[in-house]
Design a protein around this motif. Structure first.
Motif, PDB file in Angstrom:
ATOM      1  N   HIS A 333       0.822  -1.220   0.000  1.00 54.59           N
ATOM      2  CA  HIS A 333       0.000   0.000   0.000  1.00 54.59           C
ATOM      3  C   HIS A 333       0.857   1.273   0.000  1.00 54.59           C
ATOM      4  CE1 HIS A 333      -3.956  -1.945   0.505  1.00 54.59           C
ATOM      5  NE2 HIS A 333      -3.219  -2.903   1.033  1.00 54.59           N
ATOM      6  N   ASN A 334       2.140   1.096  -0.322  1.00 55.91           N
ATOM      7  CA  ASN A 334       3.072   2.238  -0.404  1.00 55.91           C
ATOM      8  C   ASN A 334       3.227   3.010   0.902  1.00 55.91           C
ATOM      9  OD1 ASN A 334       3.769   1.803  -3.060  1.00 55.91           O
ATOM     10  ND2 ASN A 334       1.852   2.806  -3.722  1.00 55.91           N
ATOM     11  N   PHE A 335       3.221   2.300   2.005  1.00 56.14           N
ATOM     12  CA  PHE A 335       3.504   2.917   3.296  1.00 56.14           C
ATOM     13  C   PHE A 335       4.833   2.406   3.805  1.00 56.14           C
ATOM     14  CE2 PHE A 335      -1.301   2.681   3.664  1.00 56.14           C
ATOM     15  CZ  PHE A 335      -1.504   4.030   3.428  1.00 56.14           C
ATOM     16  N   ASP A 336       5.286   3.088   4.855  1.00 54.73           N
ATOM     17  CA  ASP A 336       6.517   2.636   5.466  1.00 54.73           C
ATOM     18  C   ASP A 336       6.323   2.715   6.981  1.00 54.73           C
ATOM     19  OD1 ASP A 336       9.089   1.982   6.057  1.00 54.73           O
ATOM     20  OD2 ASP A 336       9.864   4.030   5.757  1.00 54.73           O
ATOM     21  N   PHE A 345      -6.444   2.622   6.736  1.00 55.20           N
ATOM     22  CA  PHE A 345      -6.135   3.089   5.366  1.00 55.20           C
ATOM     23  C   PHE A 345      -7.079   2.423   4.385  1.00 55.20           C
ATOM     24  CE2 PHE A 345      -3.221  -0.398   6.418  1.00 55.20           C
ATOM     25  CZ  PHE A 345      -3.350  -1.265   5.342  1.00 55.20           C
ATOM     26  N   LYS A 346      -7.030   2.851   3.166  1.00 55.71           N
ATOM     27  CA  LYS A 346      -7.927   2.362   2.111  1.00 55.71           C
ATOM     28  C   LYS A 346      -7.491   1.008   1.582  1.00 55.71           C
ATOM     29  CE  LYS A 346     -10.050   6.110  -0.577  1.00 55.71           C
ATOM     30  NZ  LYS A 346     -11.380   5.550  -0.517  1.00 55.71           N
ATOM     31  N   GLY A 347      -8.464   0.210   1.138  1.00 55.60           N
ATOM     32  CA  GLY A 347      -8.131  -1.023   0.437  1.00 55.60           C
ATOM     33  C   GLY A 347      -7.967  -2.220   1.351  1.00 55.60           C
ATOM     34  N   ILE A 348      -8.482  -2.135   2.564  1.00 54.48           N
ATOM     35  CA  ILE A 348      -8.389  -3.269   3.483  1.00 54.48           C
ATOM     36  C   ILE A 348      -9.650  -3.279   4.360  1.00 54.48           C
ATOM     37  CG2 ILE A 348      -7.098  -1.921   5.234  1.00 54.48           C
ATOM     38  CD1 ILE A 348      -5.509  -4.569   5.775  1.00 54.48           C
ATOM     39  N   PRO A 349     -10.194  -4.478   4.645  1.00 55.43           N
ATOM     40  CA  PRO A 349     -11.379  -4.510   5.520  1.00 55.43           C
ATOM     41  C   PRO A 349     -11.032  -4.053   6.941  1.00 55.43           C
ATOM     42  CG  PRO A 349     -11.021  -6.640   4.443  1.00 55.43           C
ATOM     43  CD  PRO A 349      -9.810  -5.808   4.171  1.00 55.43           C
ATOM     44  N   ILE A 350     -11.914  -3.256   7.525  1.00 60.34           N
ATOM     45  CA  ILE A 350     -11.664  -2.713   8.867  1.00 60.34           C
ATOM     46  C   ILE A 350     -12.861  -2.996   9.773  1.00 60.34           C
ATOM     47  CG2 ILE A 350     -11.168  -0.645  10.225  1.00 60.34           C
ATOM     48  CD1 ILE A 350      -9.997   0.637   7.782  1.00 60.34           C
ATOM     49  N   ILE A 351     -12.563  -3.515  10.944  1.00 63.53           N
ATOM     50  CA  ILE A 351     -13.612  -3.634  11.965  1.00 63.53           C
ATOM     51  C   ILE A 351     -13.148  -2.858  13.179  1.00 63.53           C
ATOM     52  CG2 ILE A 351     -14.706  -5.191  13.613  1.00 63.53           C
ATOM     53  CD1 ILE A 351     -15.612  -6.794  11.462  1.00 63.53           C
ATOM     54  N   ALA A 352     -14.050  -2.045  13.733  1.00 67.66           N
ATOM     55  CA  ALA A 352     -13.692  -1.273  14.917  1.00 67.66           C
ATOM     56  C   ALA A 352     -14.538  -1.737  16.088  1.00 67.66           C
ATOM     57  CB  ALA A 352     -13.928   0.206  14.663  1.00 67.66           C
ATOM     58  N   VAL A 363      -5.428  10.168  19.263  1.00 66.54           N
ATOM     59  CA  VAL A 363      -4.097  10.017  18.678  1.00 66.54           C
ATOM     60  C   VAL A 363      -4.121   8.725  17.868  1.00 66.54           C
ATOM     61  CG1 VAL A 363      -1.651   9.663  19.200  1.00 66.54           C
ATOM     62  CG2 VAL A 363      -3.021  11.215  20.618  1.00 66.54           C
ATOM     63  N   VAL A 364      -3.562   8.766  16.651  1.00 70.06           N
ATOM     64  CA  VAL A 364      -3.632   7.577  15.800  1.00 70.06           C
ATOM     65  C   VAL A 364      -2.396   7.483  14.900  1.00 70.06           C
ATOM     66  CG1 VAL A 364      -4.983   8.809  14.022  1.00 70.06           C
ATOM     67  CG2 VAL A 364      -5.145   6.315  14.170  1.00 70.06           C
ATOM     68  N   GLY A 365      -2.000   6.270  14.593  1.00 70.08           N
ATOM     69  CA  GLY A 365      -0.894   6.054  13.663  1.00 70.08           C
ATOM     70  C   GLY A 365      -1.305   6.441  12.257  1.00 70.08           C
ATOM     71  N   VAL A 366      -0.327   6.880  11.429  1.00 68.86           N
ATOM     72  CA  VAL A 366      -0.665   7.300  10.067  1.00 68.86           C
ATOM     73  C   VAL A 366       0.167   6.522   9.034  1.00 68.86           C
ATOM     74  CG1 VAL A 366      -1.625   9.566  10.558  1.00 68.86           C
ATOM     75  CG2 VAL A 366       0.858   9.297  10.430  1.00 68.86           C
ATOM     76  N   ASN A 367       0.600   5.321   9.439  1.00 69.72           N
ATOM     77  CA  ASN A 367       1.350   4.446   8.540  1.00 69.72           C
ATOM     78  C   ASN A 367       2.680   5.042   8.099  1.00 69.72           C
ATOM     79  OD1 ASN A 367      -0.809   2.486   8.611  1.00 69.72           O
ATOM     80  ND2 ASN A 367      -1.957   3.982   7.411  1.00 69.72           N
ATOM     81  N   SER A 379     -13.043  11.453  10.537  1.00 71.21           N
ATOM     82  CA  SER A 379     -13.202  12.199   9.282  1.00 71.21           C
ATOM     83  C   SER A 379     -11.860  12.713   8.746  1.00 71.21           C
ATOM     84  CB  SER A 379     -14.170  13.362   9.493  1.00 71.21           C
ATOM     85  OG  SER A 379     -13.712  14.133  10.590  1.00 71.21           O
ATOM     86  N   ASP A 380     -10.841  12.737   9.592  1.00 69.87           N
ATOM     87  CA  ASP A 380      -9.510  13.175   9.136  1.00 69.87           C
ATOM     88  C   ASP A 380      -8.755  12.049   8.430  1.00 69.87           C
ATOM     89  OD1 ASP A 380      -9.833  15.666  10.422  1.00 69.87           O
ATOM     90  OD2 ASP A 380      -9.276  14.739  12.332  1.00 69.87           O
ATOM     91  N   LEU A 381      -9.280  10.820   8.531  1.00 75.36           N
ATOM     92  CA  LEU A 381      -8.529   9.667   8.027  1.00 75.36           C
ATOM     93  C   LEU A 381      -9.153   9.172   6.729  1.00 75.36           C
ATOM     94  CD1 LEU A 381      -8.246   7.869  11.480  1.00 75.36           C
ATOM     95  CD2 LEU A 381      -6.583   9.419  10.438  1.00 75.36           C
TER      96      LEU A 381
END
Ligand code: ATP
Ligand code: MG
Length: 575
Positions: A333-336, A345-352, A363-367, A379-381
């Protein structure tokens, strides 16, 4: 039975490969011997115990209206394909090929076979309801066979299956079985708790486990329970209300932005670096469910319950992703980023988890390694979609979902399981009955298991002391041991034999320890094997007295031989 003839070899030491008390004691006291990993010989003493448990089960199942049958242990692949479980079951299913290259499996459970049996014989609503059960060896190629009979690969199970025309019928039979189970375990001398449990990926189904509560390692399940009401549940299914917590991080940050958070790989490190509580951090974890990566989000002071998460995705296999898998996913996904810096992030199933709903300005990680976003909101993500589900592991001190009082935690051994299957098997296998109008419907099914061998081991976990087993009378291999202190003393031998014969005549299961051994050895073996009563003919016999010892309490009585015999007979009138 004469001890000199009884096929039993007690050992001086506990076996070195045994971790839990029931495994140690059953081997040392000569009840079981391992043949190969997770596979045991049940020697004569063990077999007597198992037969007693089986008979209690039989009596109560018959009394509850169920009928016994016996199905084959070896099952054809085709049946498992009909139900869709051939692929779903995983490696616990032991698969094999016959000489004609036909693929078979060793029965780990019998839903498919019983559904085929029913399909063949139950055609009309007039024949329903029916409950069929068997007591039989099962084989599950467990990843970690351990704890002796508690988690074997080959073990004995009672499995029952009910067939009803509708849910109301199933509910009735489920209640009926719950009551029968309570009686069965009570009669086996086991105090059990019926707890709500996970019923796998079949939405809406209900299941309960019968747990023997124990504070030892042998309790593989965590059970949460409330002292105020009767709520109790396996941790894989438990839910709770949470106490108050700061979930809005607004006061900690002036603006929404990505900041440097070097080396904050863990939640603790991040909290310390930013001087914030973990309740305002959104934690993102990568799991592999059925071989595919997914993201699980939760408030960072809490943990994920993996079974709940797996069920939320309808999966059958779950594990946390390795760091190599995380790296691979990030690259794709072009992250590091390594663990600790992941975010949605986009393109992966997410359950919260539902705790995420209340988070604001978090506070959250941004890959990106060594970075986090602060004062963030969803809404910022940038992600596709979030599904909310309760995927949170309950913790002691959380509040009861039913009455709001604190929950407690304890450990339990699952000895039985009852389960509302509904039409999970009857539908795909086209197992139907016809109603009054000739219309076909799939049966509404339930299934009900008891681990016979596990129940015996759980009884040892619940009833023992440092010297050995203290069998509940109802399942003890023998009721009484009669011990002449010295076999060379004619008076003692005659008295012991007389008591032995009188007890035998009364149908009491008794062993005469006629071995030419020191008294200490005989007493040790008697305690280790766990005879509920010991009658000793020793020195006091010169005063016309014998000693009667109650294994459970350690109580010692000095009685005449006649009184000792009467005492025992009286007790066994009620067993
Ligand atoms: P577990 O969660 O402990 O692996 P399970 O839920 O898979 O067990 P069930 O399919 O519910 O087991 O089987 C019914 C009963 O059979 C269980 O309640 C338990 O008493 C017994 N049992 C299951 N697996 C084993 C095993 N490997 N060794 C001994 N008994 C077992
Ligand atoms: Mg179970």
């Amino acid at each position: 039975m004469k001890m000199s003839k009884l096929f039993v070899q007690t050992l001086r030491e506990y076996p070195s490969d045994a971790e839990v008390i029931s495994h140690k004691m059953l081997v040392r006291a000569g009840y079981i011997r391992k043949l190969t990993s997770g596979v045991y010989n049940f020697l004569p003493l063990m077999w007597r115990v198992l037969k007693k448990i089986e008979n209690i089960i039989r009596e109560e199942m018959d009394a509850a209206g169920a009928q016994e049958l016996l199905m084959p242990f070896v099952q054809p692949k085709e049946l498992w394909e009909e139900s869709g479980r051939w692929d779903a079951y995983g490696k616990e299913l032991m698969r094999l090929k016959d000489r004609h290259d036909r693929i078979m499996c060793l029965g780990p459970t019998h839903e498919e076979v019983i559904t085929a049996v029913a399909r063949d014989g139950l055609k009309s609503y007039k024949q329903l309801p029916v409950n069929l059960y068997q007591i039989q060896s099962k084989f599950r190629d467990e990843v970690r066979p351990r704890y002796g009979l508690l988690r074997g690969r080959e073990f004995i199970m009672k499995d029952a299956y009910s067939f009803d025309i509708d849910e109301t019928g199933l509910d009735r039979e489920y209640e009926n079985m719950a009551k029968a189970y309570k009686k069965i375990f009570d009669r086996c001398g086991l105090d059990t708790k019926m707890v709500q449990s996970d019923s796998g990926a079949i939405g809406g189904s209900v299941s309960h486990e019968f747990m023997v509560i124990t504070d030892t390692d042998a309790g593989e399940n965590d059970v949460f329970y409330c002292n105020n009401c009767d709520y109790s549940a396996n941790s894989n299914h438990a839910v709770s209300k949470l106490g108050d917590a700061i979930t809005d991080g607004g006061q900690y940050f002036a603006e929404t932005k990505i900041i440097d958070t070097p080396n904050t790989h863990t939640i603790d490190e991040l909290c310390e670096f930013l001087n914030i509580p973990s309740t305002i951090i959104l934690k993102t974890l990568v799991y592999i469910i059925d071989k595919k990566p997914v993201l699980a989000l939760i408030r960072a002071d809490r943990n994920i319950e993996e079974t709940k998460l797996m069920n939320a995705f309808g999966g059958t296999e779950i594990r946390i992703a390795s760091s190599a898998e995380i790296t691979e996913l990030m690259q794709k996904h072009n992250f590091d980023a390594v663990a600790g810096f992941i975010g949605p992030f986009k393109g992966i199933p997410i359950i919260a988890d539902e705790t995420v709903k209340d988070l604001k300005n978090f506070v959250v990680g941004v890959n990106k390694n060594d970075k986090h976003m602060v004062k963030a909101n969803l809404s910022d993500l940038n992600f596709d979609e979030i599904t909310y589900k309760d995927i949170r592991l309950v913790e002691a001190g959380d509040y009861c979902p039913e009455c709001g009082k604190p929950l407690f935690i304890t450990k339990g051994i699952e000895v039985g399981n009852i389960f509302k299957l509904g039409t999970k098997y009857s539908k795909p296998m086209n197992a139907v009955y016809t109603d009054e109008n000739g219309k076909a419907h799939p049966y509404v099914m339930g299934c009900y298991g008891i681990g016979v061998t596990r129940t015996a081991a759980a009884a040892v976990e619940a009833h023992h002391d440092d010297f050995g087993i203290k069998w509940p009378i109802s399942i003890a291999p023998y009721h009484v041991v009669v011990v002449p202190v010295s076999t060379n003393d004619q008076l003692q031998m005659n008295c012991a034999e007389k008591i032995y014969n009188e007890l035998l005549e009364q149908g009491i299961e008794v062993v005469l320890d006629d071995r030419d051994e020191r008294a200490g050895v005989k007493f040790k073996d008697a305690d280790l094997i766990g005879f509920p009563y010991r009658i000793t003919a020793g020195k006091t016999l010169s005063d016309g007295l014998v000693e009667l010892k109650v294994r459970e309490t350690g109580e010692l009585m000095t009685l005449t031989p006649d009184e000792a015999v009467k005492y025992i007979i009286n007790i066994f009138k009620n067993v």
